[in-house]
Design a protein around this motif. Structure first.
Motif, PDB file in Angstrom:
ATOM      1  N   GLN A 108     -98.417 -75.361 -74.050  1.00  0.00           N
ATOM      2  CA  GLN A 108     -98.966 -76.527 -73.373  1.00  0.00           C
ATOM      3  C   GLN A 108     -97.861 -77.384 -72.781  1.00  0.00           C
ATOM      4  O   GLN A 108     -97.992 -77.925 -71.669  1.00  0.00           O
ATOM      5  CB  GLN A 108     -99.797 -77.351 -74.363  1.00  0.00           C
ATOM      6  N   SER A 109     -96.748 -77.515 -73.525  1.00  0.00           N
ATOM      7  CA  SER A 109     -95.602 -78.281 -73.011  1.00  0.00           C
ATOM      8  C   SER A 109     -95.029 -77.634 -71.752  1.00  0.00           C
ATOM      9  O   SER A 109     -94.692 -78.322 -70.778  1.00  0.00           O
ATOM     10  CB  SER A 109     -94.529 -78.387 -74.098  1.00  0.00           C
TER      11      SER A 109
ATOM     12  N   PHE B 253     -99.280 -72.565 -88.555  1.00  0.00           N
ATOM     13  CA  PHE B 253     -98.151 -73.316 -87.999  1.00  0.00           C
ATOM     14  C   PHE B 253     -97.513 -72.572 -86.843  1.00  0.00           C
ATOM     15  O   PHE B 253     -97.172 -73.169 -85.813  1.00  0.00           O
ATOM     16  CB  PHE B 253     -97.120 -73.576 -89.098  1.00  0.00           C
ATOM     17  N   ASP B 254     -97.359 -71.235 -87.009  1.00  0.00           N
ATOM     18  CA  ASP B 254     -96.761 -70.441 -85.935  1.00  0.00           C
ATOM     19  C   ASP B 254     -97.634 -70.472 -84.685  1.00  0.00           C
ATOM     20  O   ASP B 254     -97.141 -70.629 -83.565  1.00  0.00           O
ATOM     21  CB  ASP B 254     -96.562 -68.998 -86.414  1.00  0.00           C
ATOM     22  N   ARG B 255     -98.973 -70.344 -84.899  1.00  0.00           N
ATOM     23  CA  ARG B 255     -99.885 -70.411 -83.755  1.00  0.00           C
ATOM     24  C   ARG B 255     -99.846 -71.792 -83.102  1.00  0.00           C
ATOM     25  O   ARG B 255     -99.854 -71.919 -81.883  1.00  0.00           O
ATOM     26  CB  ARG B 255    -101.319 -70.101 -84.216  1.00  0.00           C
ATOM     27  N   TYR B 256     -99.806 -72.831 -83.950  1.00  0.00           N
ATOM     28  CA  TYR B 256     -99.754 -74.185 -83.400  1.00  0.00           C
ATOM     29  C   TYR B 256     -98.472 -74.410 -82.609  1.00  0.00           C
ATOM     30  O   TYR B 256     -98.493 -74.999 -81.525  1.00  0.00           O
ATOM     31  CB  TYR B 256     -99.862 -75.203 -84.538  1.00  0.00           C
ATOM     32  N   ALA B 257     -97.343 -73.945 -83.173  1.00  0.00           N
ATOM     33  CA  ALA B 257     -96.063 -74.140 -82.486  1.00  0.00           C
ATOM     34  C   ALA B 257     -96.072 -73.431 -81.128  1.00  0.00           C
ATOM     35  O   ALA B 257     -95.610 -73.993 -80.111  1.00  0.00           O
ATOM     36  CB  ALA B 257     -94.921 -73.615 -83.350  1.00  0.00           C
ATOM     37  N   GLN B 258     -96.613 -72.194 -81.085  1.00  0.00           N
ATOM     38  CA  GLN B 258     -96.650 -71.472 -79.809  1.00  0.00           C
ATOM     39  C   GLN B 258     -97.622 -72.135 -78.826  1.00  0.00           C
ATOM     40  O   GLN B 258     -97.306 -72.282 -77.639  1.00  0.00           O
ATOM     41  CB  GLN B 258     -97.065 -70.016 -80.053  1.00  0.00           C
ATOM     42  N   ASP B 259     -98.797 -72.530 -79.324  1.00  0.00           N
ATOM     43  CA  ASP B 259     -99.760 -73.193 -78.433  1.00  0.00           C
ATOM     44  C   ASP B 259     -99.215 -74.522 -77.920  1.00  0.00           C
ATOM     45  O   ASP B 259     -99.389 -74.871 -76.743  1.00  0.00           O
ATOM     46  CB  ASP B 259    -101.084 -73.424 -79.169  1.00  0.00           C
TER      47      ASP B 259
END
Length: 472
Positions: free
Chosen positions: A41-42, A31-37
């Motif tokens: 991207q945003s 989740f942390d990696r997804y949130a940062q990625d």
């Protein structure tokens, strides 16, 4: 010795704790990696959009109210902080959500030069220095049409916002894990007792089977799907054992019956010659009868061995080959030329001029063709006719072997493929063992195909047809 209850309780609890830890930590990491990625991207997308906006207002972006309005909309829509620095890295436009304190601040010259050289710069530290807190950032250097430096678009977000979201997820996970553990401690004892009861019932049933009681069954209807499958499989196994025992008894009885006739005949003739009942001048005649019965006994034993082997075998894919079925049938006919000429029989072949390629185990299909041709020769009078034809329809090849011999009576037709079943004509002639057609049927089933007894209508004789897949 530990009981099933204690073992399952300890095992399930340990597995549950381990699973919660592994899944929870893995989920938090992902989740942390997804949130940062996702945030990166945003930031990149927002920076690209703002860059295109700046290029459309390249001459007036510093003083255009419309440009600032569009920039404010982009900042609110992306929920990111946006600043625009001039060609020297000095902040000239700021669209931060809170009060702007960054106008006039400056990016370090190394970062500015790196961005204008279209190289990747370490922006997070530089932008964090600009804002005074730890940040994740993305920046794009914008050039004029003549290639000169125009400005730098910087889009960033506080890392604390990303960390706060991860911390919320961690708190939710810890609360959920605690509730799961409490519920597990309450539910595991009930679950393990219910799980152990069907196993104990199966163990009791297995002990009865060991003592020869094949009628025992275990209760079904378990709510647990695995235990229900196990109970059904156990009952199916018991039923299969009972059927196997029945088949074994029937097989022994059939073997005893089939072997008894030729062995009794052989023993009777030999005893007659030994005790003088049969005179010496008839020895040759009766020895020929003994030889005939011995060969019939040999064929019966070979056929039983074939049946036994075929029962446990399938046709592996690598054992199938592509071959011309017409060529195989021609070869089988060639090998039986002596028998055909001895009975002055004619053979009519209806084969296509071009090869008819099929996919199967060639040796097994040759065995089927030999059995059908041998039956046609045996049960067709001298001077008879045998017809062999090959038909292809929608990728299926059908081989037909037909004779104009004695035929098969209506009462025998439903049983013709049963093991050890021989029609009266076969019994009286001494030519049949009752296993040839059963072997043919088993071979075709191994190929996923079928062999059938065709209706010849008013014509005399019998006709058999079997199917094969055409080679692709």
């Amino acid at each position: 010795m530990k009981t099933t209850y204690r073992r399952q309780f300890t095992m399930i609890l340990c597995l549950l704790v381990a699973a919660i830890l592994v899944i929870g930590l893995s989920f938090l990491y992902l989740f942390d990696r997804y949130a940062q990625d996702h945030q990166k991207q945003s930031l990149d997308d927002t920076a690209q959009s703002v860059t295109e906006l700046v290029q459309s207002y390249s001459a007036t972006y510093l003083n255009s109210w419309e440009f600032r309005t569009n920039l404010a909309v982009a900042a609110r829509a992306s929920d990111n902080d946006i600043v625009i620095c001039n060609s020297e890295g000095i902040v000239c436009i700021c669209m931060e959500r809170s009060n702007c304190e960054h106008l006039g601040k400056r990016l370090d010259s190394d970062t500015v030069d790196t961005l204008f050289q279209s190289e990747k710069a370490k922006l997070n530290k530089a932008v964090s220095t600009l804002y005074g807190d730890e940040r994740m950032a993305s920046a794009i250097a914008v050039l004029n049409n003549d290639g000169s430096r125009l400005c730098i678009v910087v889009v960033s977000v506080q890392k604390a916002a990303i960390t706060a979201l991860t911390e919320k997820m961690l708190r939710v996970f810890l609360l959920a894990a605690l509730l799961i553990l409490v519920a597990a401690l309450l539910a595991i004892p009930i679950f393990t007792r219910r799980e152990a009861r069907p196993i104990q019932e199966m163990a009791a049933a297995a002990r009865q089977i060991a003592h020869g009681n094949l009628d025992v069954r275990v209760p079904t209807g378990n709510e647990n799907e695995e235990l229900e499958e196990l109970a059904v499989a156990f009952n199916n196994m018991t039923l299969a054992l009972k059927n196997s025992e029945t088949i074994r008894n029937e097989f022994v009885a059939n073997i005893s019956h089939e072997l008894k006739t030729p062995m009794t005949t052989i023993a009777g003739y030999l005893d007659g010659m030994l005790d003088g009942t049969i005179p010496p001048e008839k020895y040759r005649y009766y020895m020929e009868l003994v030889s005939t019965e011995a060969r019939r006994l040999s064929r019966l034993v070979r056929s039983m061995l074939d049946i036994s082997r075929l029962r446990d075998q399938g046709i592996p894919a690598d054992q199938k080959t592509n071959f011309d079925i017409c060529e195989l049938l021609s070869r089988v006919l060639l090998h039986r030329t002596g028998d055909l000429e001895a009975k002055k029989m004619d053979v009519e072949c209806d084969f296509a001029p071009e090869p008819c390629m099929v996919s199967a185990d060639e040796s097994r299909i040759e065995q089927v063709a030999v059995n059908l041709l041998d039956n046609a020769i045996k049960f067709t009078p001298d001077g008879g006719v045998i017809r062999m034809s090959v038909r292809v329809n929608q990728g299926i090849c059908t081989v037909i072997v037909q004779d104009n011999g004695v035929g098969i009576s209506p009462e025998d037709r439903p049983h013709i493929f049963e093991r050890f079943y021989t029609a009266d004509k076969a019994h009286t002639s001494g030519k049949g063992t009752g296993l040839g057609l059963s072997i043919c049927q088993r071979i075709m089933e191994m190929h996923g195909q079928k062999i059938t007894l065709m209706d010849t209508g008013d014509e005399a004789g019998a006709a058999f047809a079997f199917t094969l897949d055409c080679a692709k």
